[in-house]
Design a protein around this motif. Structure first.
Motif, PDB file in Angstrom:
ATOM      1  N   ASP A 349       0.899  -0.919   0.254  1.00 29.28           N
ATOM      2  CA  ASP A 349       0.009  -0.081  -0.095  1.00 29.28           C
ATOM      3  C   ASP A 349       1.125   1.243   0.103  1.00 29.28           C
ATOM      4  OD1 ASP A 349      -1.693   2.093   0.392  1.00 29.28           O
ATOM      5  OD2 ASP A 349      -2.949   0.897   1.894  1.00 29.28           O
ATOM      6  N   PRO A 350       0.956   2.130  -1.215  1.00 35.44           N
ATOM      7  CA  PRO A 350       1.720   3.263  -1.122  1.00 35.44           C
ATOM      8  C   PRO A 350       1.662   4.308   0.003  1.00 35.44           C
ATOM      9  CG  PRO A 350       0.042   3.348  -2.794  1.00 35.44           C
ATOM     10  CD  PRO A 350      -0.281   1.935  -2.232  1.00 35.44           C
ATOM     11  N   ARG A 351       0.435   4.092   0.708  1.00 35.75           N
ATOM     12  CA  ARG A 351       0.096   5.124   1.814  1.00 35.75           C
ATOM     13  C   ARG A 351       0.715   4.538   2.959  1.00 35.75           C
ATOM     14  NH1 ARG A 351      -6.157   4.789   1.564  1.00 35.75           N
ATOM     15  NH2 ARG A 351      -5.443   2.402   1.446  1.00 35.75           N
ATOM     16  N   ARG A 352       1.321   3.364   3.034  1.00 38.00           N
ATOM     17  CA  ARG A 352       2.097   2.725   4.046  1.00 38.00           C
ATOM     18  C   ARG A 352       3.787   2.824   3.852  1.00 38.00           C
ATOM     19  NH1 ARG A 352      -1.665  -1.468   4.348  1.00 38.00           N
ATOM     20  NH2 ARG A 352       0.111  -2.964   3.504  1.00 38.00           N
ATOM     21  N   GLY A 353       4.702   2.848   4.975  1.00 34.87           N
ATOM     22  CA  GLY A 353       5.865   2.696   4.473  1.00 34.87           C
ATOM     23  C   GLY A 353       6.286   1.298   4.413  1.00 34.87           C
ATOM     24  N   ILE A 354       7.523   0.830   3.954  1.00 37.98           N
ATOM     25  CA  ILE A 354       7.836  -0.516   3.999  1.00 37.98           C
ATOM     26  C   ILE A 354       8.023  -0.653   5.512  1.00 37.98           C
ATOM     27  CG2 ILE A 354       9.834  -2.107   3.523  1.00 37.98           C
ATOM     28  CD1 ILE A 354      10.484  -0.432   0.949  1.00 37.98           C
ATOM     29  N   ALA A 355       8.736   0.020   6.301  1.00 35.83           N
ATOM     30  CA  ALA A 355       8.717  -0.411   7.898  1.00 35.83           C
ATOM     31  C   ALA A 355       7.499  -0.635   8.311  1.00 35.83           C
ATOM     32  CB  ALA A 355       9.250   0.746   8.439  1.00 35.83           C
ATOM     33  N   GLU A 356       6.390  -0.088   8.103  1.00 35.19           N
ATOM     34  CA  GLU A 356       5.141  -0.546   8.566  1.00 35.19           C
ATOM     35  C   GLU A 356       4.567  -1.974   8.078  1.00 35.19           C
ATOM     36  OE1 GLU A 356       0.405   1.279   8.953  1.00 35.19           O
ATOM     37  OE2 GLU A 356       2.142   2.440   8.343  1.00 35.19           O
ATOM     38  N   ASP A 357       5.048  -2.024   6.618  1.00 34.45           N
ATOM     39  CA  ASP A 357       4.580  -3.355   6.150  1.00 34.45           C
ATOM     40  C   ASP A 357       5.409  -4.538   6.822  1.00 34.45           C
ATOM     41  OD1 ASP A 357       2.753  -2.619   4.066  1.00 34.45           O
ATOM     42  OD2 ASP A 357       4.227  -1.941   2.963  1.00 34.45           O
ATOM     43  N   LEU A 358       6.471  -4.313   7.176  1.00 37.50           N
ATOM     44  CA  LEU A 358       7.409  -5.200   7.632  1.00 37.50           C
ATOM     45  C   LEU A 358       7.069  -5.478   9.206  1.00 37.50           C
ATOM     46  CD1 LEU A 358      11.197  -4.487   6.628  1.00 37.50           C
ATOM     47  CD2 LEU A 358       9.584  -6.163   5.708  1.00 37.50           C
ATOM     48  N   ARG A 359       6.685  -4.821   9.869  1.00 39.97           N
ATOM     49  CA  ARG A 359       6.013  -4.921  11.275  1.00 39.97           C
ATOM     50  C   ARG A 359       4.753  -5.689  11.268  1.00 39.97           C
ATOM     51  NH1 ARG A 359       8.527   0.261  12.159  1.00 39.97           N
ATOM     52  NH2 ARG A 359       6.609   1.432  11.452  1.00 39.97           N
ATOM     53  N   MET A 360       3.891  -5.482  10.361  1.00 39.57           N
ATOM     54  CA  MET A 360       2.877  -6.172  10.040  1.00 39.57           C
ATOM     55  C   MET A 360       2.959  -7.564   9.749  1.00 39.57           C
ATOM     56  SD  MET A 360       0.538  -3.468   7.834  1.00 39.57           S
ATOM     57  CE  MET A 360      -0.712  -4.681   7.457  1.00 39.57           C
ATOM     58  N   ILE A 361       3.917  -7.697   8.822  1.00 35.03           N
ATOM     59  CA  ILE A 361       4.145  -9.156   8.323  1.00 35.03           C
ATOM     60  C   ILE A 361       4.953  -9.948   9.669  1.00 35.03           C
ATOM     61  CG2 ILE A 361       5.853 -10.704   7.055  1.00 35.03           C
ATOM     62  CD1 ILE A 361       5.699  -8.436   4.877  1.00 35.03           C
ATOM     63  N   ALA A 362       5.848  -9.341  10.480  1.00 40.59           N
ATOM     64  CA  ALA A 362       6.477  -9.765  11.624  1.00 40.59           C
ATOM     65  C   ALA A 362       5.228 -10.618  12.559  1.00 40.59           C
ATOM     66  CB  ALA A 362       7.172  -8.958  12.747  1.00 40.59           C
ATOM     67  N   GLU A 363       4.101  -9.857  12.595  1.00 45.96           N
ATOM     68  CA  GLU A 363       3.202 -10.512  13.396  1.00 45.96           C
ATOM     69  C   GLU A 363       2.766 -11.775  13.198  1.00 45.96           C
ATOM     70  OE1 GLU A 363      -0.218  -7.760  13.475  1.00 45.96           O
ATOM     71  OE2 GLU A 363       0.916  -5.960  14.462  1.00 45.96           O
ATOM     72  N   GLN A 364       2.832 -12.367  11.925  1.00 48.99           N
ATOM     73  CA  GLN A 364       2.720 -13.647  11.301  1.00 48.99           C
ATOM     74  C   GLN A 364       3.741 -14.670  11.456  1.00 48.99           C
ATOM     75  OE1 GLN A 364      -0.401 -13.908  10.207  1.00 48.99           O
ATOM     76  NE2 GLN A 364      -0.550 -11.653  10.678  1.00 48.99           N
ATOM     77  N   ASP A 385      15.145  -5.617  13.024  1.00 49.00           N
ATOM     78  CA  ASP A 385      14.147  -6.306  14.000  1.00 49.00           C
ATOM     79  C   ASP A 385      13.705  -7.413  13.698  1.00 49.00           C
ATOM     80  OD1 ASP A 385      14.949  -4.084  15.917  1.00 49.00           O
ATOM     81  OD2 ASP A 385      12.963  -2.942  15.059  1.00 49.00           O
ATOM     82  N   LEU A 386      13.182  -7.597  12.374  1.00 49.00           N
ATOM     83  CA  LEU A 386      12.413  -8.724  11.902  1.00 49.00           C
ATOM     84  C   LEU A 386      13.723  -9.930  11.820  1.00 49.00           C
ATOM     85  CD1 LEU A 386       9.921 -10.152  10.966  1.00 49.00           C
ATOM     86  CD2 LEU A 386      10.539  -9.204   8.649  1.00 49.00           C
ATOM     87  N   ALA A 387      14.727  -9.466  11.557  1.00 46.59           N
ATOM     88  CA  ALA A 387      15.925 -10.521  11.483  1.00 46.59           C
ATOM     89  C   ALA A 387      16.380 -11.137  12.818  1.00 46.59           C
ATOM     90  CB  ALA A 387      17.032 -10.171  10.654  1.00 46.59           C
ATOM     91  N   ARG A 388      16.201 -10.154  13.638  1.00 45.57           N
ATOM     92  CA  ARG A 388      16.601 -10.539  15.022  1.00 45.57           C
ATOM     93  C   ARG A 388      15.701 -11.224  15.856  1.00 45.57           C
ATOM     94  NH1 ARG A 388      17.099  -5.615  17.006  1.00 45.57           N
ATOM     95  NH2 ARG A 388      19.340  -5.468  16.566  1.00 45.57           N
ATOM     96  N   ALA A 389      14.300 -11.396  15.316  1.00 50.56           N
ATOM     97  CA  ALA A 389      13.183 -11.895  15.690  1.00 50.56           C
ATOM     98  C   ALA A 389      13.204 -13.624  15.130  1.00 50.56           C
ATOM     99  CB  ALA A 389      12.021 -11.548  15.503  1.00 50.56           C
TER     100      ALA A 389
END
Length: 522
Positions: A349-364, A385-389
């Protein structure tokens, strides 16, 4: 009359584009980093990264009220005034002195809000200036007319594309076939040098072909005038579809305009992918084994590095395919050029940044994420942060080699030590043109060779490097090293960098030293 330079106020161009919703903060940060790496103006960087258009820039500059825009036509430029500005400065600042009105010299610039540039030009001219915005392509065309001999010399310099040639008359037998061969050679050259577009324009000299790379036009070929119609017909036949050139898939859009002398054609290029495959990369067996272990079993940050977006996206997608074949759960962006079987496709979604997208994916709790280029510090930190998790994050980085990609990571990370700790390493690949076997070593005019359409090159070869951070190199990354420092440290530990590996192609007779140098400047 005072000689004090007249300055426009600083525009904060990036802030204006943010305020108008044309950019996200992360995209601006990425453009600023790209500007520093390539030595560009901010506007050039934004257009080169396809974040905004020239029209967006003009609108943002005009919104300030004190920035005027000029439709720069050839008849406006007064040569005696234009030549008061040294040619080196005209090219450095992408500027041309147009005329003198009411005691001030009007100077057309790409970004007249750059106070330093305006001041430097005013000092060089010794007169007050009135800085206005104009399309940079038109400015560079005007500079070429103001300094014609310098423009010809530049087109034949060592830094110019090797496609440069002068062609004779269009063959009477099979003119359309000859034009299509030439057009395909031009498209192949455009892919190699990362051109955004190329142009065939009818001028008094003939049909001139040029490439546009990072906002700058470079002369490529001078053809007899009758080639223009034939090349335009060939391009229109190819337009709207996808063609394959040496394994690079390319979409082209063609626009034509009739002039007094004949058609002027602009070809916009969009790379769709390449034929890079992980298993085919020229790596040593031990390096292939390390890469395979990363993709099938490990977590961390893997930087996939290339000189073009198509290269990085294709290669990163191939990494995702390998990970999926090992049974790992892969998440990918919907913009990925290569889809892994069974991957979860996430719509950007162009209204979201990549950082927000990655944080949403991390929840899965994904096993592997391949989500495109990391633009801005927020995206880099979210990836860390995602790699550290416990996720393998396959990130795209447009850079010269792995060392330059690591330097970009450290520059953007809030915690460089933590980023270095989770980074597995880098996988870098670059293609170089190979020597045409049909005309290589033959005592004949290369321009007459039909196999390479007079370029001297036919086909491409890939060179690759794998930079593994498991070892002493990881501890050295936290010393504030730049790309050259990282490269030197790795070489001390016995690592062979990408450029050195590319030179092996010269030793094998597959290409030449000049081609290697040209590829590394692209």
């Amino acid at each position: 009359m005072s000689n004090t330079p007249t300055l426009v106020r600083r525009s904060q161009l990036g802030e204006l584009l943010l305020a108008e919703g044309k950019l996200s903060r992360e995209e601006l940060e990425a453009a600023l980093a790209y500007r520093e790496e390539r030595g560009l103006k901010l506007g050039q960087a934004l257009v080169a990264l396809h974040l905004v258009t020239q029209q967006d820039l003009a609108t943002a500059l005009r919104s300030q009220g004190r920035i005027h825009c000029l439709n720069l036509t050839p008849g406006l430029v007064e040569l005696d005034v234009a030549r008061l500005l040294p040619e080196s400065m005209a090219r450095q600042f992408v500027a041309v002195a147009v005329h003198r009105v009411a005691g001030r010299i009007t100077v057309a610039m790409e970004d007249p809000s750059e106070e330093y540039d305006v001041a430097a030009i005013a000092v060089a001219l010794g007169e007050p200036v009135f800085a206005v915005h104009a399309d940079p392509e038109r400015i560079l065309d005007a500079v070429g007319r103001v300094y014609p001999r310098a423009a010809v010399a530049a087109s034949t310099s060592a830094d110019a594309p090797r496609f440069t040639l002068v062609r004779g008359p269009l063959p009477e037998s099979g003119p359309d076939e000859a034009a299509e061969l030439l057009v395909r050679a031009a498209l192949r050259e455009a892919c190699t040098i990362g051109a955004e577009s190329f142009h065939v324009e009818c001028t008094e000299r003939g049909a001139e072909m040029s490439f546009r790379v990072v906002g700058k036009r470079t002369s490529a070929a001078l053809l007899a005038l009758e080639w223009a119609d034939a090349c335009t017909r060939a391009l229109l036949r190819l337009a709207g579809g996808t063609i394959d050139l040496d394994g690079e898939s390319l979409a082209i859009e063609v626009a034509t305009l009739e002039s007094v002398l004949g058609p002027c054609t602009r070809v916009a290029l969009r790379a769709l992918g390449s034929n890079l495959r992980v298993e085919d990369l020229p790596l040593e067996a031990a390096e292939h084994a390390i890469l395979d272990s990363w993709l099938t079993a490990e977590s961390g940050l893997l930087l996939v590095v290339g000189s073009t977006r198509a290269h990085t996206s294709t290669l990163a997608g191939e990494c995702a395919v390998r990970a999926a074949s090992a049974g790992r759960r892969v998440y990918q962006s919907d913009a990925s050029l290569v889809r892994a079987p069974g991957s979860v496709v996430v719509r950007r979604d162009p209204r979201r940044g990549i950082a927000e997208d990655l944080r949403m994916i991390a929840e899965q709790a994904p096993d592997v994420v391949e989500f495109g280029a990391l633009a801005g510090s927020a995206a880099w930190n979210a990836a860390v942060d995602l790699a550290r998790a416990g996720t393998l994050v396959v990130a795209h980085v447009e850079a010269r080699d792995g060392s330059a990609a690591l330097a970009a990571m450290l520059r953007n990370a809030e915690d460089p030590t933590g980023a270095a700790a989770v980074c597995l390493g880098t996988l870098a690949a670059r293609s170089v043109r190979t020597t045409c076997e049909a005309c290589h070593g033959v005592e004949a005019d290369v321009a007459s060779c039909t196999a390479c359409s007079g370029t001297g090159c036919a086909g491409t070869a890939t060179c690759a490097e794998l930079l593994d951070l498991h070892g002493p190199l990881r501890t050295q990354l936290t010393r504030g090293l730049d790309a050259d420092g990282i490269r030197a440290a790795a070489q001390t530990l016995g690592f062979t960098d990408l450029r050195t590996r590319a030179r092996r192609l010269v030793d094998a007779g597959r290409t030449n030293a000049r081609e290697i140098e040209r590829a590394w400047k692209a």
